[in-house]
Design an enzyme around this catalytic site. Structure first.
Site, PDB file in Angstrom:
ATOM      1  N   HIS A 294       0.868  -1.182   0.000  1.00  0.00           N
ATOM      2  CA  HIS A 294       0.000   0.000   0.000  1.00  0.00           C
ATOM      3  C   HIS A 294       0.907   1.236   0.000  1.00  0.00           C
ATOM      4  CE1 HIS A 294      -2.776   2.968   1.843  1.00  0.00           C
ATOM      5  NE2 HIS A 294      -3.768   2.158   1.502  1.00  0.00           N
TER       6      HIS A 294
ATOM      7  N   GLN B 147      -4.334  -4.925   7.129  1.00  0.00           N
ATOM      8  CA  GLN B 147      -5.352  -5.815   6.542  1.00  0.00           C
ATOM      9  C   GLN B 147      -5.482  -7.147   7.271  1.00  0.00           C
ATOM     10  OE1 GLN B 147      -7.631  -5.070   4.454  1.00  0.00           O
ATOM     11  NE2 GLN B 147      -6.856  -3.138   3.659  1.00  0.00           N
TER      12      GLN B 147
ATOM     13  N   CYS C  41      -4.695   2.610  -3.654  1.00  0.00           N
ATOM     14  CA  CYS C  41      -3.431   3.078  -3.053  1.00  0.00           C
ATOM     15  C   CYS C  41      -2.319   2.053  -3.255  1.00  0.00           C
ATOM     16  CB  CYS C  41      -3.592   3.388  -1.562  1.00  0.00           C
ATOM     17  SG  CYS C  41      -4.686   4.747  -1.241  1.00  0.00           S
TER      18      CYS C  41
END
Ligand code: PLP
Length: 406
Positions: free
Chosen positions: A124, A204, A364
């Site tokens: 990311h 995540q 992103c």
């Protein structure tokens, strides 16, 4: 016993929201942010309604209550991430701020020209850009570990990048686009053989009850809002000794020991890195989110998520023209896909008219999009409160979208 998803859904009033389009909400945008159980919302409102006060500074009862709740939340979070006393938990604004703190404060004071930073191809932006900024400032060079065709981390390639010059390895525990889960303990063990610092982005993985920490991991970055908690709050769980050897991040109230015009001294972590009045309600809400996650049958929830993922993958394989990105074994219930000839935003816009919330764009992760050869993808990301019926509705509407838009 089978995971009771119906019961779990009762905890999330928003799932019953009536949408303008008249369809029931199918919320498949959990990787962007998860929904919040009532207990989290109540913990935040309880603070403002019953004991709102600033922490650490006053002797009065409200302040004592607020301080206790804030520090209790810290303890709960630290133990949720299985961090022993050699770690300290610092409240931040989220994973982005935590990663920036590692890059700017540790990196800024330890990296020099010729040093190397290893990241991976599917990170990311929050785990790319802070390192680019610090690399510009210090002259350290970024090296990028490759991702295999199925979306998994190429460990052999990573090993080939390791060497004496590598001072830090910063990787995600799970990728937000591909859903693949990295064996961060193995990565950390290899990195430590070269004496490199290890930073893990658990933004995540944390919402799915995946443990990341091993003693070889120095920093862990997490956002509360992806873990059923409030937005604008997160933590950096870091090795206490390292943190206390680092210069402060911001100056101000609470982080100091003594201030004088001649010399100011700083407190140890976590206070050292928490200048000013923090997001007290957010921290308390994060603590409530951790309580909530602890109250869930996590093994049952993970099994349920895996069943949903398998059902979704089966259904999507029936839709002609779809390309799925990331199918590594053990991946999270995150499915990214593209359809040749159809713009990803057209698909998500159509699905929105049917009550389905997904995300489209580069997520992103622009460097990864380049590797995948697309400008963006659609991403359906599921949580334990999603159902098999929702997966079926999603697959049917997506199939319609593809036919209509082709
Ligand atoms: N890391 C990963 C893998 C993410 O998916 C995200 C957000 O989507 C972040 C970091 C940044 O999290 P936040 O925006 O909550 O700071």
């Amino acid at each position: 016993m089978k995971f009771d998803v119906k019961k779990a859904r009762e905890d999330f009033p928003i799932l019953k929201t009536e949408l303008k389009c008249g369809h029931p909400l199918v919320y498949f945008d959990n990787s962007a942010t998860s929904q919040k159980p009532l207990s989290v919302v109540e913990a935040v409102s309880d603070f403002y309604l019953r004991y709102n006060s600033n922490i650490h500074r006053s002797a009065h009862e409200l302040s004592e209550n607020a301080t206790r709740a804030y520090e209790n939340a810290r303890e709960k979070i630290q133990s949720f991430f299985k961090a022993d006393d050699s770690y300290s938990t610092i409240f931040t604004r989220g994973a982005t701020e935590s990663l920036n703190m590692v890059a700017q404060v540790w990196g800024g004071s330890n990296l020099k020209p010729g040093d190397e930073i290893i990241l991976s191809e599917a990170e990311h932006h929050a785990n790319i850009v802070p390192w680019q900024i610090v690399s510009e400032k210090t002259g350290a060079k970024i090296k990028v570990a490759k991702i295999r065709e199925d979306g998994s981390f190429d460990f052999e390639h990573f090993l080939s990048l390791l060497g004496k010059r590598v001072k830090v390895v910063s990787v995600a525990h799970a990728y937000n686009v591909l859903g693949s889960v990295n064996d961060v303990k193995k990565i950390a063990a290899a990195a430590k053989e070269c004496g490199a610092l290890v930073s893990v982005d658990a933004a995540q993985s944390a919402p799915h009850w995946l443990d990341a920490l091993s003693g070889e991991i120095d920093f862990l970055s997490v956002s509360a809002h992806k873990c059923y908690g409030p937005t604008g709050i997160g933590v950096l769980v870091g090795k206490r000794e390292l943190l206390d050897s680092m210069p402060p991040w911001q100056g101000g109230g609470d982080m100091i020991e003594n201030v004088s015009w001649e010399k100011t001294t700083f407190r140890a972590s976590p206070a050292r890195f928490e200048a000013g009045t923090p997001d007290i309600a957010g921290a308390i809400g994060f603590g409530a989110a951790v309580d909530y996650m602890n109250s869930i049958d996590s093994e049952g929830a993970k099994l349920h998520e895996n069943e949903l993922l398998a059902r979704l993958a089966d259904a999507l394989s029936e839709i002609k023209g779809l390309r799925i990105f990331g199918w590594a074994k053990g991946k999270l219930p995150i499915v990214s896909f593209a359809c040749d000839g159809i713009h990803q935003n057209d698909i998500s816009t159509f699905l929105n008219t049917q009550g389905i919330a997904i995300r489209s764009g580069h997520h992103c992760a622009e460097p990864l999009m380049k590797t995948l050869g697309v400008s963006g993808t659609c991403r359906a990301s599921l949580a334990f409160y999603n159902t098999a019926e929702e997966v079926d509705i999603f697959a049917e509407k997506l199939s319609r979208a593809v036919k209509l838009l082709s």
